[in-house]
Write an enzyme that holds these catalytic residues in place. Sequence first.
Site, PDB file in Angstrom:
ATOM      1  N   GLY A 243       0.826  -1.205   0.000  1.00 47.15           N
ATOM      2  CA  GLY A 243       0.000   0.000   0.000  1.00 47.15           C
ATOM      3  C   GLY A 243       0.855   1.246   0.000  1.00 47.15           C
ATOM      4  CB  SER A 244       0.014   4.701   0.811  1.00 49.59           C
ATOM      5  OG  SER A 244      -0.495   4.607   2.132  1.00 49.59           O
ATOM      6  N   GLY A 248       2.391   2.119   5.475  1.00 52.60           N
ATOM      7  CA  GLY A 248       3.559   1.423   5.988  1.00 52.60           C
ATOM      8  C   GLY A 248       4.110   2.032   7.258  1.00 52.60           C
ATOM      9  CD  GLU A 265       7.383  -5.320  -1.837  1.00 52.77           C
ATOM     10  OE1 GLU A 265       7.736  -4.250  -2.394  1.00 52.77           O
ATOM     11  OE2 GLU A 265       8.122  -6.315  -1.744  1.00 52.77           O
ATOM     12  CB  CYS A 299       3.773   0.213  -6.492  1.00 54.03           C
ATOM     13  SG  CYS A 299       4.027  -1.491  -6.972  1.00 54.03           S
TER      14      CYS A 299
END
Length: 512
Positions: A243-244, A248, A265, A299
Site C-alpha cells: 500500500g502507501s 507502511g 511493499e 507502484c
Amino acid sequence: MATTALTDTEAIRARAEAALARCGADPAARKGDALTARTPVTGAGLLGLRADSAADVDRAVAAARTAFLEWRTTPAPVRGALVKRLGELLTAHKEDLADLVTVEAGKIRSEALGEVQEMIDVCDFAVGLSRQLYGRTMPSERPGHRLMETWHPLGVVGVITAFNFPVAVWAWNTAVALVCGDTVVWKPSELTPLTALACSALLDRAAADTGAPAGLNQVVLGTAEAGERLVDSPDVPLVSATGSTRMGRAVGPRVAARFGRSLLELGGNNAAVVAPSADLDLTVNAAVFAAVGTAGQRCTTLRRLIVHADVADEVTDRLAAAYRRLPVGDPFHDSTLVGPLVNAAAHTRMRDALDRAAPDGGTLVAGGGRELAEAAPDAYYVRPALVRMPGQTAVVREETFAPVLYVLTYRDLDEAIRLQNDVPQGLSAGIFTADQGEAERFLAADGADCGIVNVNIGTSGAEIGGAFGGEKETGGGRESGSDAWRAYMRRATNTVNYSGRVTLAQGVDFSR
C-alpha cells in the site's frame, strides 16, 4: 470508442455475479451494508457486504493457527501439490478472475488477464520451490562436529493487499507461504472484496481436492480497523502489507512493537533516464506503457522521465503525440488502453498535483483532463498527463497515484543519477542507452538506489522469477521470486557433535 459498459451497471453486476458463481464464491453469505463492492467502470455500487468485526478477525487468525499446526509438518513437496492444484484452477478460471479484476479495479482486459497469468506463474514457481527450500552446511572449527542451518515454517502470515493488484499480490504471498508451510489470513482492499472471495473459494477447492487441512487461507473483509486487528495479533508472526508509504508508517512500528516481522511493499516514484544514444522508438513505446498502464495506478508506474537535453524536445514531442492518440474508455473493450481511475479521490489527487506543478514552472504538454463525464458521470476517466518541469520540485518528489508523467532534463549522467535518487522512494528505475558504460554505471553501487533497476526497459512489468521490492520509503520488503521465500520461514543454526567428547568453540577450555 464504445461506451456501452459505462452506462450499464446491471450488466456489470450480472457479469461479476456469474464469475463469482463459477469460481464457487457465495457473496450472499457475506451480505450486509457496511461495505459496498463498487465498479470504477460506471462508479456505481454492485453488492453490499458485511465487515468483519475484531472478533471475526481473531477467529480467522485462530483458525489459520490451528491449520498451521498440521500444515507445518506436511512434507514440502506435498504442500506443493496444493499450490499446483491452485494453479490449475486459476488457469481454468482465468477469464472469470479477469472479469472481476476489471469490474473492481478497472483494469483493461489485457492487463486483467495478465494479472491472473501472474498468479498462475507464481504457482508454477512455488511448486518448484517446494523441493528447493535449501539450507547450508558450513565447516565447523571443531573436529567431529557438523554445522548447518535448517529452515522451518514460520506460522500465520497476514497479507494486506491494495486495490491495484487485487489478486496477483495475494498469490505472490500465498503460493510461497503455503509451500513454506505457513497459513494465510488475507485482508484485501475494501475496494476489491469480490476478487478476494473468488480467489479464496478456488483455494478452498484446491485444498479439498488435495486433502489439505481446512482453514489454510482465511479472508477478512473490512476497512483499516480489520487490518489493524490483524497487524496487532501476536499469533501473526509476519505481516506482508502492500500500500502507501503512509500505511507502511503505521504498520511497521505496530508489528515491531510486538517483535513481529513485516514485509512492506509501499510507494514508488519511479524514474527512467533517457541518454542521447537511446533508441527513441523503443524508449517512447516503453515509456508510454510504464506511465499509463493501469491508468498510472501501479507502484512501478513511470512518474519521472529524466531526458538528456539534446533529445528532450524530440522525446517530449513524441510522447505528447502518443498521449493524444491513447484510447481512453471502457476497459472491457479490446481497443481500450486506458481505463478509469479507481474513484473520485484518485481524480482529486491528480488534479491537485497538476495544479501544484503549474506555479513551479510546469508546462502541461498533453492530457490532464477528464473524459467521458457525460456517459459516466460517477466514473473518472482521464487523459494521461505529460508535464514538462524545469526542475525536481516538491510535487515531483511525491508519488501521485495517477497517470502524471513529469519530464526533466539533464546534462551529464552524474546529474541524472542524482535526480533519480533524490526522492524518498526507491522501488524501480531504468535507463535507456546504447552506451554499455552508462548502463553499467547506472546498475553499479553508486548508481540507481532502487530495488529494481532496468536497462532499455520501462519501470513496470516485473517478472515473478526475480525478487520484487524496493528501498527507502518503499519499505525494503521482497516478494515473489529469487530467495524471497526466506521471509516466510524461520532459520535455525544446528550443531551436531558426533565426536564423543565435548569440544568448546574458540578454543575455550572449561575442564578445570
